[in-house]
Every structure is written in structure tokens, then in C-alpha cells.
Design a protein around this motif. Sequence first.
Motif, PDB file in Angstrom:
ATOM      1  N   PHE A 123      -9.425 -38.142 -11.203  1.00 20.45           N
ATOM      2  CA  PHE A 123      -8.650 -39.032  -9.984  1.00 20.45           C
ATOM      3  C   PHE A 123      -8.265 -40.126 -10.376  1.00 20.45           C
ATOM      4  O   PHE A 123      -7.248 -40.721  -9.933  1.00 20.45           O
ATOM      5  CB  PHE A 123      -9.934 -39.133  -9.090  1.00 20.45           C
ATOM      6  CG  PHE A 123      -9.918 -38.004  -7.995  1.00 20.45           C
ATOM      7  CD1 PHE A 123      -9.108 -37.721  -7.008  1.00 20.45           C
ATOM      8  CD2 PHE A 123     -10.900 -36.828  -8.270  1.00 20.45           C
ATOM      9  CE1 PHE A 123      -8.977 -36.541  -6.251  1.00 20.45           C
ATOM     10  CE2 PHE A 123     -10.965 -35.720  -7.301  1.00 20.45           C
ATOM     11  CZ  PHE A 123     -10.113 -35.362  -6.437  1.00 20.45           C
ATOM     12  N   ASP A 124      -8.905 -41.013 -11.592  1.00 23.13           N
ATOM     13  CA  ASP A 124      -8.120 -42.228 -12.173  1.00 23.13           C
ATOM     14  C   ASP A 124      -6.918 -41.617 -12.571  1.00 23.13           C
ATOM     15  O   ASP A 124      -5.921 -42.692 -12.331  1.00 23.13           O
ATOM     16  CB  ASP A 124      -9.149 -42.588 -13.244  1.00 23.13           C
ATOM     17  CG  ASP A 124     -10.289 -43.419 -12.866  1.00 23.13           C
ATOM     18  OD1 ASP A 124     -10.367 -43.601 -11.551  1.00 23.13           O
ATOM     19  OD2 ASP A 124     -11.256 -43.531 -13.456  1.00 23.13           O
ATOM     20  N   ASP A 125      -6.518 -40.586 -13.122  1.00 22.44           N
ATOM     21  CA  ASP A 125      -5.233 -40.120 -13.708  1.00 22.44           C
ATOM     22  C   ASP A 125      -4.175 -40.043 -12.511  1.00 22.44           C
ATOM     23  O   ASP A 125      -3.171 -40.530 -12.478  1.00 22.44           O
ATOM     24  CB  ASP A 125      -5.303 -38.913 -14.435  1.00 22.44           C
ATOM     25  CG  ASP A 125      -5.812 -39.236 -15.909  1.00 22.44           C
ATOM     26  OD1 ASP A 125      -5.973 -40.192 -16.099  1.00 22.44           O
ATOM     27  OD2 ASP A 125      -6.125 -38.334 -16.485  1.00 22.44           O
ATOM     28  N   LEU A 126      -4.737 -39.297 -11.454  1.00 21.92           N
ATOM     29  CA  LEU A 126      -3.867 -39.371 -10.288  1.00 21.92           C
ATOM     30  C   LEU A 126      -3.561 -40.588  -9.531  1.00 21.92           C
ATOM     31  O   LEU A 126      -2.277 -40.922  -9.216  1.00 21.92           O
ATOM     32  CB  LEU A 126      -4.674 -38.617  -9.318  1.00 21.92           C
ATOM     33  CG  LEU A 126      -4.645 -36.989  -9.469  1.00 21.92           C
ATOM     34  CD1 LEU A 126      -5.399 -36.163  -8.407  1.00 21.92           C
ATOM     35  CD2 LEU A 126      -3.201 -36.247  -9.433  1.00 21.92           C
ATOM     36  N   LYS A 127      -4.531 -41.523  -9.482  1.00 21.08           N
ATOM     37  CA  LYS A 127      -4.337 -43.064  -8.981  1.00 21.08           C
ATOM     38  C   LYS A 127      -3.118 -43.615  -9.848  1.00 21.08           C
ATOM     39  O   LYS A 127      -2.292 -44.416  -9.574  1.00 21.08           O
ATOM     40  CB  LYS A 127      -5.435 -43.662  -8.916  1.00 21.08           C
ATOM     41  CG  LYS A 127      -6.574 -43.317  -8.065  1.00 21.08           C
ATOM     42  CD  LYS A 127      -7.732 -44.010  -8.345  1.00 21.08           C
ATOM     43  CE  LYS A 127      -8.778 -43.197  -7.482  1.00 21.08           C
ATOM     44  NZ  LYS A 127     -10.421 -44.199  -7.541  1.00 21.08           N
ATOM     45  N   LYS A 128      -3.184 -43.439 -11.398  1.00 20.00           N
ATOM     46  CA  LYS A 128      -2.248 -44.100 -12.291  1.00 20.00           C
ATOM     47  C   LYS A 128      -0.784 -43.513 -12.072  1.00 20.00           C
ATOM     48  O   LYS A 128       0.215 -44.110 -12.383  1.00 20.00           O
ATOM     49  CB  LYS A 128      -2.796 -44.096 -13.502  1.00 20.00           C
ATOM     50  CG  LYS A 128      -4.052 -44.919 -14.005  1.00 20.00           C
ATOM     51  CD  LYS A 128      -4.515 -44.721 -15.257  1.00 20.00           C
ATOM     52  CE  LYS A 128      -5.877 -45.378 -15.273  1.00 20.00           C
ATOM     53  NZ  LYS A 128      -6.461 -45.103 -16.673  1.00 20.00           N
ATOM     54  N   LYS A 129      -0.791 -41.978 -12.092  1.00 17.09           N
ATOM     55  CA  LYS A 129       0.324 -41.334 -12.065  1.00 17.09           C
ATOM     56  C   LYS A 129       1.197 -41.413 -10.631  1.00 17.09           C
ATOM     57  O   LYS A 129       2.370 -41.684 -10.721  1.00 17.09           O
ATOM     58  CB  LYS A 129       0.089 -39.932 -12.259  1.00 17.09           C
ATOM     59  CG  LYS A 129      -0.219 -39.637 -13.755  1.00 17.09           C
ATOM     60  CD  LYS A 129      -0.622 -38.168 -13.752  1.00 17.09           C
ATOM     61  CE  LYS A 129      -0.798 -37.632 -15.248  1.00 17.09           C
ATOM     62  NZ  LYS A 129      -1.200 -36.232 -15.245  1.00 17.09           N
ATOM     63  N   PHE A 130       0.248 -41.597  -9.671  1.00 17.61           N
ATOM     64  CA  PHE A 130       1.126 -41.680  -8.335  1.00 17.61           C
ATOM     65  C   PHE A 130       0.473 -42.876  -7.554  1.00 17.61           C
ATOM     66  O   PHE A 130      -0.171 -42.616  -6.430  1.00 17.61           O
ATOM     67  CB  PHE A 130       0.821 -40.348  -7.480  1.00 17.61           C
ATOM     68  CG  PHE A 130       1.269 -39.397  -8.276  1.00 17.61           C
ATOM     69  CD1 PHE A 130       2.480 -38.899  -8.397  1.00 17.61           C
ATOM     70  CD2 PHE A 130       0.108 -38.272  -8.864  1.00 17.61           C
ATOM     71  CE1 PHE A 130       2.822 -37.599  -8.748  1.00 17.61           C
ATOM     72  CE2 PHE A 130       0.495 -37.234  -9.574  1.00 17.61           C
ATOM     73  CZ  PHE A 130       1.923 -36.914  -9.654  1.00 17.61           C
ATOM     74  N   PRO A 131       0.591 -44.215  -7.853  1.00 21.04           N
ATOM     75  CA  PRO A 131       0.069 -45.362  -7.420  1.00 21.04           C
ATOM     76  C   PRO A 131       0.570 -45.319  -5.794  1.00 21.04           C
ATOM     77  O   PRO A 131       0.243 -46.118  -5.029  1.00 21.04           O
ATOM     78  CB  PRO A 131       0.657 -46.399  -8.052  1.00 21.04           C
ATOM     79  CG  PRO A 131       1.563 -45.719  -9.047  1.00 21.04           C
ATOM     80  CD  PRO A 131       1.417 -44.462  -9.169  1.00 21.04           C
ATOM     81  N   GLU A 132       1.799 -44.839  -5.668  1.00 17.34           N
ATOM     82  CA  GLU A 132       2.517 -45.470  -4.367  1.00 17.34           C
ATOM     83  C   GLU A 132       2.102 -44.330  -3.483  1.00 17.34           C
ATOM     84  O   GLU A 132       2.282 -44.509  -2.053  1.00 17.34           O
ATOM     85  CB  GLU A 132       4.097 -45.276  -4.614  1.00 17.34           C
ATOM     86  CG  GLU A 132       4.556 -43.581  -4.835  1.00 17.34           C
ATOM     87  CD  GLU A 132       4.494 -43.109  -6.029  1.00 17.34           C
ATOM     88  OE1 GLU A 132       4.512 -41.699  -6.349  1.00 17.34           O
ATOM     89  OE2 GLU A 132       3.942 -43.870  -7.058  1.00 17.34           O
ATOM     90  N   LYS A 133       1.368 -43.267  -3.750  1.00 14.46           N
ATOM     91  CA  LYS A 133       1.055 -42.225  -2.746  1.00 14.46           C
ATOM     92  C   LYS A 133       0.012 -42.455  -1.852  1.00 14.46           C
ATOM     93  O   LYS A 133      -0.376 -41.943  -0.684  1.00 14.46           O
ATOM     94  CB  LYS A 133       1.086 -40.907  -3.246  1.00 14.46           C
ATOM     95  CG  LYS A 133       2.105 -40.265  -3.975  1.00 14.46           C
ATOM     96  CD  LYS A 133       2.169 -38.827  -4.122  1.00 14.46           C
ATOM     97  CE  LYS A 133       3.521 -38.257  -4.960  1.00 14.46           C
ATOM     98  NZ  LYS A 133       3.703 -36.617  -5.023  1.00 14.46           N
ATOM     99  N   GLY A 134      -1.114 -43.158  -2.335  1.00 16.21           N
ATOM    100  CA  GLY A 134      -2.070 -43.848  -1.738  1.00 16.21           C
ATOM    101  C   GLY A 134      -3.258 -42.676  -1.443  1.00 16.21           C
ATOM    102  O   GLY A 134      -3.100 -41.574  -2.046  1.00 16.21           O
ATOM    103  N   GLU A 135      -3.876 -43.243  -0.489  1.00 17.48           N
ATOM    104  CA  GLU A 135      -5.453 -42.571  -0.288  1.00 17.48           C
ATOM    105  C   GLU A 135      -5.388 -41.096   0.530  1.00 17.48           C
ATOM    106  O   GLU A 135      -5.994 -40.159  -0.117  1.00 17.48           O
ATOM    107  CB  GLU A 135      -6.406 -43.505   0.560  1.00 17.48           C
ATOM    108  CG  GLU A 135      -7.691 -42.763   0.772  1.00 17.48           C
ATOM    109  CD  GLU A 135      -8.713 -43.841   1.385  1.00 17.48           C
ATOM    110  OE1 GLU A 135      -9.166 -43.392   2.427  1.00 17.48           O
ATOM    111  OE2 GLU A 135      -8.777 -44.891   1.016  1.00 17.48           O
TER     112      GLU A 135
END
Length: 279
Positions: free
Chosen positions: A166-178
Motif C-alpha cells: 500500500f505504500d507503493d500504491l500511495k507513491k505511484k498514485f498520490p492523486e487518486k486518494g483514499e
Amino acid sequence: MIKTFKNERVLEFYKQLPFNIYDNVEEATKNIKKNDPTKIYPPLKEILNSKKKIDILDVGCGAGWFANSISYFFNNANVIGLDFNSVALEFTNSVKKRLNLKTNFIEKDLFELDSKKKYNLITSLGVLHHTNNCHEGLKKILMQDPDYVLIGLYHKYGRKPFLDYFDDLKKKFPEKGENFLYEEYKKLDKRSANEKHLKSWFKDQVVHPHETQHSFEEIAPIFKNLNYEIKSTSLNRFSNFKDYNEIIDKEKEWYDYGKKQLGNNLYFPGFFIIFAKKI
């Protein structure tokens, strides 16, 4: 003045959405009725299946599933649930009333715990790693001098693949949000059809403001120093072991297991249980 290591951000987080909560009392009661806690936590069978009266304190009871489940399945158990979140306790008291249980719930910070009562068992499942000092939280529980303890913590190795994912997802797609993260979480965790219940798990697992992870090797000396013998652990699926090194030598393998579960698109939070007895 008692020194506390409670985390105020964690309290506010859980007031917004308590962990393991449902959108109605009926769903919560159905979940309790179908889940005998000794099937989830096998070490408890020895204690709870006896006909002797047993006093239990559940530290960090939250929405009350565990405490109310014990009361529901075992008439010989007198259960007290303790938590610092009034929102969660309001819900769990509603469940208690619906099931006509005798569970007692108290609003209190665990670091203020100074019990004059002798408990046969103190449990704390998924709580201490959300305080500002997990070790001090564990010591606080053991210093209450119960006969047995059941402690659940995030595992240093088993938890890492999930957090990294999930850290990788947050870094790859920071604009997509929660909302994006929630949809990705639902692809892994398919256990609950109740939206609020599933959302409470997602928030707890993926966007929590504070958590720590721990190993058996790190935690075991605390039990020993306070005269507790670890009888079993989920790290070897509650099997017998000769000495702690058997667990320590193999616990890093849980990292590979977590990776494998993710590779199979399966939910694995990386959580471990320790069951110990007073020497």
C-alpha cells in the motif's frame, strides 16, 4: 501523576470510525453468534472450556466483539472490556443489551490501569502497537499479575509485505486518494459484506495514523523478565516448541508468507498472537 503513552491522534481516528464496527447492532450480534472465539484463539480452550468461574479483562476492547463473544459463549466467564473510546463503547454496550450479556465496559486509558482485582486472564488484541510505547503497554498488562495473558501484535516481518504494497500504491498514485486505496483493499479482503465493517478494517489497516511492528525475539524477554512463560504462539500455529529459539529462527519466514498471500491476491495483515502463563 501516572505516565501515559496513549496516542491522542489514534483516539480521534477511532472516534471517527471505530475498528471492527458494523452499521447496525443486528449485524454485530449475528457475527458474534457464529464465531466462537476459541476457534480463532485456540489457546483459550484450556481456560474457557472448564466449568470454573474465570475473570477476564480485555484491554482495548474497541467495538467489543471479543469481550461480548466470550460472554455469549461462556457463562462461566466474567468479562470486563476496557477502552478509551466512548464512541466504540456506546456501540458495544448496545450489542451487549441486544444479546442480554453481563459484560461490563469501562472507559479508561490502559496506562491508567491499576487493578486491585485478580484476573485469571488479560487479553489485548491489536492494541499495544497503536500506543506510543508498545513495550510499556505490555509491561503494564503483565504487572497486573494475571494468571494468563493473550497478546496480539503486528509482526515485524509478516506485516511488511502488506505495508509495502500500500505504500507503493500511495507513491505511484498520490492523486487518486483514499477511495482508490479502499477499492484496492477490497480486492484483497473479501470477508465482510457489511460496508461499514469493511471500511473500518480498511481504515485501520491502510490509513492508520500510528502503528509499530514487533518480533517474537524482541518481545519475549519482556515476558521472561516479568515472570511469564510463553506457552504458545501463532507464529508456529500454536504447536509445541522446546525453546524460544525455535520460534526466533523461523519467524523471518513470515515475510515470504505475506508476499505469497499478496501474490495470490489474498488478505494477510501480518498479525501474531502470544499466549503466556504466570510462572
